[in-house]
Structures are given as C-alpha cells and as structure tokens.
Design an enzyme around this catalytic site. Sequence first.
Site, PDB file in Angstrom:
ATOM      1  N   GLY A 203       1.420  84.705 -46.837  1.00  0.00           N
ATOM      2  CA  GLY A 203       0.254  84.852 -47.716  1.00  0.00           C
ATOM      3  C   GLY A 203      -0.311  86.269 -47.703  1.00  0.00           C
TER       4      GLY A 203
ATOM      5  CD  GLU B 209       5.461  82.331 -46.754  1.00  0.00           C
ATOM      6  OE1 GLU B 209       6.454  83.077 -46.621  1.00  0.00           O
ATOM      7  OE2 GLU B 209       4.450  82.645 -47.419  1.00  0.00           O
TER       8      GLU B 209
ATOM      9  CD  GLU C  45       2.734  83.863 -51.063  1.00  0.00           C
ATOM     10  OE1 GLU C  45       2.236  83.412 -50.012  1.00  0.00           O
ATOM     11  OE2 GLU C  45       3.227  83.133 -51.942  1.00  0.00           O
TER      12      GLU C  45
ATOM     13  CB  ALA D 113      -1.606  80.874 -44.768  1.00  0.00           C
TER      14      ALA D 113
HETATM   15  C1  HXC Z   1      -2.138  81.969 -37.057  1.00  0.00           C
HETATM   16  C2  HXC Z   1      -1.244  83.850 -36.116  1.00  0.00           C
HETATM   17  C3  HXC Z   1      -0.457  84.086 -37.274  1.00  0.00           C
HETATM   18  C4  HXC Z   1      -0.583  83.158 -38.363  1.00  0.00           C
HETATM   19  C5  HXC Z   1      -0.057  85.637 -35.835  1.00  0.00           C
HETATM   20  N1  HXC Z   1      -0.960  84.834 -35.265  1.00  0.00           N
HETATM   21  N2  HXC Z   1       0.274  85.196 -37.065  1.00  0.00           N
HETATM   22  N3  HXC Z   1      -2.072  82.809 -36.014  1.00  0.00           N
HETATM   23  N4  HXC Z   1      -1.418  82.129 -38.202  1.00  0.00           N
HETATM   24  N5  HXC Z   1       0.075  83.303 -39.511  1.00  0.00           N
HETATM   25  C6  HXC Z   1      -1.567  84.976 -33.936  1.00  0.00           C
HETATM   26  C7  HXC Z   1      -0.603  84.549 -32.828  1.00  0.00           C
HETATM   27  O1  HXC Z   1      -0.618  83.152 -32.656  1.00  0.00           O
HETATM   28  C8  HXC Z   1      -1.203  85.278 -31.627  1.00  0.00           C
HETATM   29  O2  HXC Z   1      -2.337  84.574 -31.194  1.00  0.00           O
HETATM   30  C9  HXC Z   1      -1.694  86.578 -32.229  1.00  0.00           C
HETATM   31  O3  HXC Z   1      -1.828  86.337 -33.642  1.00  0.00           O
HETATM   32  C10 HXC Z   1      -0.703  87.708 -32.041  1.00  0.00           C
HETATM   33  O4  HXC Z   1       0.545  87.302 -32.518  1.00  0.00           O
HETATM   34  P1  HXC Z   1       1.888  87.341 -31.638  1.00  0.00           P
HETATM   35  O5  HXC Z   1       2.821  86.348 -32.213  1.00  0.00           O
HETATM   36  O6  HXC Z   1       1.582  87.221 -30.197  1.00  0.00           O
HETATM   37  O7  HXC Z   1       2.374  88.826 -31.955  1.00  0.00           O
HETATM   38  P2  HXC Z   1       3.860  89.379 -32.024  1.00  0.00           P
HETATM   39  O8  HXC Z   1       4.691  88.869 -30.889  1.00  0.00           O
HETATM   40  O9  HXC Z   1       3.713  90.864 -32.191  1.00  0.00           O
HETATM   41  O10 HXC Z   1       4.470  88.770 -33.350  1.00  0.00           O
HETATM   42  C11 HXC Z   1       3.889  89.106 -34.598  1.00  0.00           C
HETATM   43  C12 HXC Z   1       4.457  88.172 -35.721  1.00  0.00           C
HETATM   44  C13 HXC Z   1       4.231  86.702 -35.325  1.00  0.00           C
HETATM   45  C14 HXC Z   1       5.949  88.464 -35.887  1.00  0.00           C
HETATM   46  C15 HXC Z   1       3.721  88.550 -36.990  1.00  0.00           C
HETATM   47  O11 HXC Z   1       2.855  86.542 -34.914  1.00  0.00           O
HETATM   48  C16 HXC Z   1       4.506  85.743 -36.439  1.00  0.00           C
HETATM   49  O12 HXC Z   1       5.691  85.432 -36.695  1.00  0.00           O
HETATM   50  N6  HXC Z   1       3.464  85.212 -37.071  1.00  0.00           N
HETATM   51  C17 HXC Z   1       3.578  84.220 -38.111  1.00  0.00           C
HETATM   52  C18 HXC Z   1       4.013  84.853 -39.423  1.00  0.00           C
HETATM   53  C19 HXC Z   1       4.214  83.810 -40.523  1.00  0.00           C
HETATM   54  O13 HXC Z   1       5.018  82.879 -40.333  1.00  0.00           O
HETATM   55  N7  HXC Z   1       3.493  83.922 -41.651  1.00  0.00           N
HETATM   56  C20 HXC Z   1       3.535  82.981 -42.739  1.00  0.00           C
HETATM   57  C21 HXC Z   1       2.491  81.920 -42.569  1.00  0.00           C
HETATM   58  S1  HXC Z   1       2.591  80.677 -43.837  1.00  0.00           S
HETATM   59  P3  HXC Z   1      -2.579  84.268 -29.625  1.00  0.00           P
HETATM   60  O14 HXC Z   1      -3.825  83.435 -29.630  1.00  0.00           O
HETATM   61  O15 HXC Z   1      -1.363  83.553 -29.136  1.00  0.00           O
HETATM   62  O16 HXC Z   1      -2.751  85.637 -29.024  1.00  0.00           O
HETATM   63  C22 HXC Z   1       1.861  81.382 -45.172  1.00  0.00           C
HETATM   64  C23 HXC Z   1       1.718  80.509 -46.404  1.00  0.00           C
HETATM   65  C24 HXC Z   1       1.012  81.188 -47.519  1.00  0.00           C
HETATM   66  O17 HXC Z   1       1.465  82.500 -45.194  1.00  0.00           O
HETATM   67  C25 HXC Z   1       0.598  80.197 -48.619  1.00  0.00           C
HETATM   68  C26 HXC Z   1      -0.776  79.671 -48.458  1.00  0.00           C
HETATM   69  C27 HXC Z   1      -1.302  78.915 -49.640  1.00  0.00           C
END
Ligand code: HXC
Length: 254
Positions: free
Chosen positions: A107, A130, A110, A64
């Site tokens: 997500g 998460e 999921e 998400a």
């Molecule tokens: C918003 C995101 C994102 C996310 C990546 N990006 N994941 N933006 N939400 N979930 C964006 C980054 O900010 C970045 O933007 C660009 O995508 C590239 O990501 P990087 O981090 O620079 O890439 P990298 O170093 O290769 O790392 C990849 C990654 C990391 C390991 C996937 O991005 C990451 O840890 N992302 C978050 C993953 C996460 O925590 N997901 C769960 C979310 S909570 P910029 O603008 O800086 O280039 C969830 C809840 C679900 O899913 C339930 C909902 C109801």
Amino acid sequence: MAYDCISLTRHEMIGIVTLQRPQALNALNHQMIEELEQVFMELETDEKVKAVIITGEKHFAAGADINDMLDFNPEQARAFSFRHCFARIEAFPKPVLAAISGFALGGGLELALVCDWRIADNTARLGLPEINLGIFPGAGGTLRLPRLIGAARAKEMIFSGKPINAQQALEYGLINQLADDALAEAIQTAEMLASKPPVALKLAKQCINQAFDMDGVKAIEFESVAWASCFATRDQREGMKAFIEKRKPEFTGT
Ligand code: HXC
C-alpha cells in the site's frame, strides 16, 4: 488541525505531508489513512499551498498494517480499502509529489502511484510483496502499476513480490527522478511546479487522469473544453504577453 500518524509542514508554497509511524516503518493503518484524507481536504482549500509532497520519516511506507488485517473477513477487508483516500489524492487539484527513501512497499507503493511525480533516492526499495501474504495489491496497484510500467513488468513485480531498487525503478519508468536526497529534490521540483499557472496545471492534470477512463473521442472533446477555458484566465494573457514582451511571466492563479 493536529494529526497523530502524520505531520504537515509548510515550506513556502509547498505542503509537506510526512508519514510518521517509524516504529512500524510507517505501515498504513486505519487512522493514518483517515488523517491522510483529512490533510488533503485541508490542503485543497489552502490557497497559499501550490504543490504537496508526501514523504515518510526514514522510510516511505512498508504497506498496509498487517496487524490490522490479520483477522479480517471479506467485508472488513473491503471496508479497510484505501480507495476513497487514494482517489482524493489522485484527483487533488494541485501537483502531488512522492519523495521516497527506504521502503515503499505494498500500500505504500500504491500511495506513491497516486502521486503525479515520484522522486526516490538510492536507499529506496519499491515493491508489491502482498503475494507473500496470500493476497495481492488491493489499493489500485493492479490498475495503476501496469498503466505506468506496462503489464509485463507489473505482473513480474506483483507475481514475484520482489522489490526493485531506485535505479531499476527509473529504468521501468516507475519513478521520474533518482536523486541523492529525495526530499530535497522533491522540494526543488515542487517549487518549480508552484511557479506555473495553477489553473492550467489543474486542468492538464484533470485531462490526463480522466483520459484513462474515457474513450479517445470523448477524451479529446474533454481536453478541448478544458483547454479553451484557460482563455478565461488572466494567466493565459500574462503567459502570452510575457512571451511577446520577452520577459518572465508572473502568474497569479486567476
Ligand atoms: C505492520 C510492519 C509492517 C507492516 C513492518 N512492520 N512492515 N507492521 N505492517 N506492513 C513492523 C515490523 O513488524 C517491525 O515491528 C518493524 O516494523 C520493523 O520491521 P522489521 O521487519 O523488523 O524490519 P526489517 O527486518 O528491516 O524488514 C523490513 C521489511 C519487513 C522488509 C519492510 O518489515 C516487511 O517485509 N514488512 C512487510 C511488508 C509488506 O508485506 N507490505 C505489504 C502489506 S499488505 P516490531 O514491533 O517487530 O519491531 C498491503 C496491502 C495494501 O500493503 C492494500 C490495502 C487496501
């Protein structure tokens, strides 16, 4: 209908839905979830489409959108929930496959869990990170992941937040297939499923999904009624006649 965050293409009898916010690794924002729900409504009534693949441009989806969630209070968080969209995909009356390359996190994973069939390639990283954000999976992950891979492994993935690779995911039973090219393999599998009798497929899917939420006696009763209703279809006669006549069946979906 035109979409901004996803695209829909058709490959013969297969609908291919591609998540398209590559600048954010296809992070699922509110608009993308709305569009996903909309596209599945569109595909449900499209009689030419017999199976659907969800995939992502370069990556599947990194979860998400965290920017959206930062300032949520609990009410806003609940409203953001993906459950209506995901429930629609899970109950979709045709097979839904996930073709997973790159990140399928939070997500995003999921979303893959509500699909019927998951195919990944060696670039895939699947996880529920998460916990590292001070939350935990909130789009069905605490229910669907343990059902699929068992509580012990699900707790390991959810508590640690550590992603696994496609080989591990295959060993866990989290994916059905590991392929060189996830999308190409998903298209082949979807074509195979598109050749099956659609009513029997739909009913089998309904029985499997509903059985999780019923007690055993009710589930068997439900199956018995659904199974018997296959005998109101032409495809049942065609399937059995073709067997007896030693030829390939030609199913029509009637
Ligand atoms: C918003 C995101 C994102 C996310 C990546 N990006 N994941 N933006 N939400 N979930 C964006 C980054 O900010 C970045 O933007 C660009 O995508 C590239 O990501 P990087 O981090 O620079 O890439 P990298 O170093 O290769 O790392 C990849 C990654 C990391 C390991 C996937 O991005 C990451 O840890 N992302 C978050 C993953 C996460 O925590 N997901 C769960 C979310 S909570 P910029 O603008 O800086 O280039 C969830 C809840 C679900 O899913 C339930 C909902 C109801």
